[in-house]
Design an enzyme around this catalytic site. Structure first.
Site, PDB file in Angstrom:
ATOM      1  N   ILE A 123      21.387  23.094  33.045  1.00 40.98           N
ATOM      2  CA  ILE A 123      20.501  23.758  33.990  1.00 40.98           C
ATOM      3  C   ILE A 123      20.858  25.237  34.089  1.00 40.98           C
ATOM      4  CG2 ILE A 123      19.844  23.855  36.428  1.00 40.98           C
ATOM      5  CD1 ILE A 123      20.303  20.851  36.581  1.00 40.98           C
ATOM      6  N   GLY A 124      19.847  26.105  34.133  1.00 42.03           N
ATOM      7  CA  GLY A 124      20.102  27.524  34.374  1.00 42.03           C
ATOM      8  C   GLY A 124      19.474  28.426  33.331  1.00 42.03           C
ATOM      9  N   MET A 155      20.833  30.916  31.704  1.00 42.12           N
ATOM     10  CA  MET A 155      21.685  31.257  30.564  1.00 42.12           C
ATOM     11  C   MET A 155      21.600  30.211  29.452  1.00 42.12           C
ATOM     12  SD  MET A 155      25.629  32.568  30.746  1.00 42.12           S
ATOM     13  CE  MET A 155      25.219  34.041  31.677  1.00 42.12           C
ATOM     14  N   GLU A 191      20.638  15.759  29.061  1.00 44.58           N
ATOM     15  CA  GLU A 191      20.401  15.195  30.388  1.00 44.58           C
ATOM     16  C   GLU A 191      19.030  15.624  30.896  1.00 44.58           C
ATOM     17  OE1 GLU A 191      23.606  15.177  33.608  1.00 44.58           O
ATOM     18  OE2 GLU A 191      22.307  16.830  34.243  1.00 44.58           O
ATOM     19  N   GLY A 214      26.333  16.316  34.547  1.00 39.79           N
ATOM     20  CA  GLY A 214      26.789  15.748  33.280  1.00 39.79           C
ATOM     21  C   GLY A 214      27.712  16.657  32.503  1.00 39.79           C
TER      22      GLY A 214
END
Length: 451
Positions: A226-227, A229, A250, A348
């Site tokens: 997530i994110g 970057m 994930e 994860g």
């Protein structure tokens, strides 16, 4: 009205009953555990109906994860006098409720959660999950969140489905439940799944992404965290021409969908699930949801399939890319808290770091911006010691590559002095001298030591 409940094992009625959201909410009693599922699987209509009963109930405990929309039960009970909110992974909304004292985190490795329900958590009194409408074979598809929904439903004493025609129908493994497993169905309306905006990448995001993308070869299998970057890595890969990539992740993201549409995600070199992009939940744009809808190349699976290291490691050249917020000079990555303030969750990250290491030719990357601003002061994210109270998400013994906009270092096989010197080398230049001085003072680097 719904019939009075009698708990004898988890036997289901001979026929699923359609009831109103108010009647479903009336099944909840003070002291009950109520399961809300995760992400797009959290119920909305039921939530509003349960909030209407706020003054009638006490000590109702709700488990959830990745809250996308404000929850009526929390807004109706700002003093936490009636409802308790327990969460497996925070979004910004959950974080705000945690800051207000209305929510608590549940420590976990996300891929282990189905096992927690089956081994350690007592059967909840009621579970309410949002799904697609029943298909022609009698199944309710979990749509954008397979995760641990089946494990919840297997254990719950009462199972309620909130069906919504606005959700995409996803191909996958164990990502649906049959009508014979459901007690009650309520109408969730037809609103489209909410979009989650993707923040545009910064120059620092792009610099980190270029360093990581240079390490990814044709035929690699990707996990993108997530994110902004990690997601920027997808855009960089699109531009640099890497081919025949696979996905075992994930979260399915817009960046991965772009690679798929460009023909880069063929999955032909995967050892397991050849030709398929494997994931357990999705968040993003409406375009992402349309790419996933009834697409047999996209395989939505339970989280104990996507996230367990032994499964992850079956594909060769596994590449795991995740964010962190702070790394100390020994290589510990703290990715989920700011001292005792909880921010997100373990998710994860650790499982994919270990799964990538188990993969033949696998690599894991922990990435971060070298600095951040707090109360108008610029601070280094690479530090001598972690902020007091910070939770270590990935231990120093597991961390492989650490990446900032100033470089990339591999910590595997390195001593503490070597690690400290390597990490100082990718810290912001303004902090390198003080970090080196602290490392010598605290004997992380011995006098006279050179590479």
């Amino acid at each position: 009205m719904a019939a009075a409940r009698e708990f004898v094992g988890v036997a289901r009625p001979a026929r699923t009953q359609r009831i109103s959201a108010a009647d479903a909410a009336a099944l909840v009693r003070s002291g009950d555990w109520v399961e809300y599922g995760a992400g797009m699987g959290q119920p909305d209509v039921f939530d509003s109906a349960l909030a209407e009963r706020v003054d009638e109930l006490e000590d109702v405990k709700i488990r959830a994860c990745l809250t996308i929309r404000p929850r009526a039960v929390l807004e109706a009970d700002p003093g936490r006098e009636h409802f308790h909110w327990f969460n497996w992974h925070y979004t910004s909304y959950d974080r705000a409720k945690g800051d207000a004292g209305c929510a608590n985190y549940i420590p976990c490795n996300l891929g282990e959660i189905p096992d927690y329900y089956r081994r350690f958590i007592d059967p909840p009194e009621i579970a309410v999950i949002k799904t697609c409408p029943k298909d022609g074979h009698g199944f309710y598809n979990f749509s954008l969140a397979a995760l641990w929904e089946r494990a919840i439903m297997e254990r719950a004493k009462i199972v309620v489905v909130e069906e919504s025609a606005g959700l995409p129908y996803l191909d996958g493994l164990e990502n649906a439940m049959h009508e014979s497993e459901v007690d009650y169905v309520i109408d969730g309306g037809g609103d489209a799944a909410p979009e989650i905006p993707n923040p545009p990448p910064t120059d620092i995001d792009r610099a980190v992404a270029q360093l990581i993308a240079a390490e990814i070869e044709d035929g690699s299998c990707l996990q993108i965290g997530i994110g902004a970057m990690p997601n920027a890595v997808c855009s960089t890969l699109l531009a640099c021409g890497v081919r025949d990539l696979g996905v075992h992740t994930e979260m399915m993201t817009d960046g991965l969908a772009e690679l798929y549409e460009a023909g880069r995600l063929t999955g032909t070199r995967k050892v397991q699930d050849v030709g398929r992009c494997v994931y357990t939940f999705a968040l993003g744009s409406r375009h992402l949801y349309s790419v996933l809808d009834r697409n047999r190349d996209m395989h939505c699976c339970p989280v104990d399939y996507t996230n367990m290291p032994d499964v992850i490691g079956r594909n060769d050249r596994m590449v795991s890319i995740n964010n962190t917020t702070q790394v100390d000079l020994q290589g510990q990555a703290a990715s989920e808290s700011d001292g005792h303030r909880h921010l997100s969750g373990t998710g994860g990250q650790l499982q994919f770091v270990r799964g990538a290491y188990a993969s033949k030719g696998g690599r894991s990357f922990i990435c971060l911006c070298s600095t951040y601003d707090k109360r108008g002061e610029r601070r280094s994210r690479i530090v001598l010691r972690l902020t007091p109270g910070n939770v270590v998400t990935t231990p120093r013994s597991d961390v492989m590559f650490v990446v900032t906009e100033y470089g990339l270092v591999n910590l595997k096989g390195k001593s503490v002095p070597e690690r400290a010197q390597a990490l100082i080398g990718i810290a912001h230049p303004d902090f390198r001298e003080s970090l080196e001085r602290d490392a010598y003072e605290h004997r992380l680097i011995p006098r006279g030591f050179t590479f």
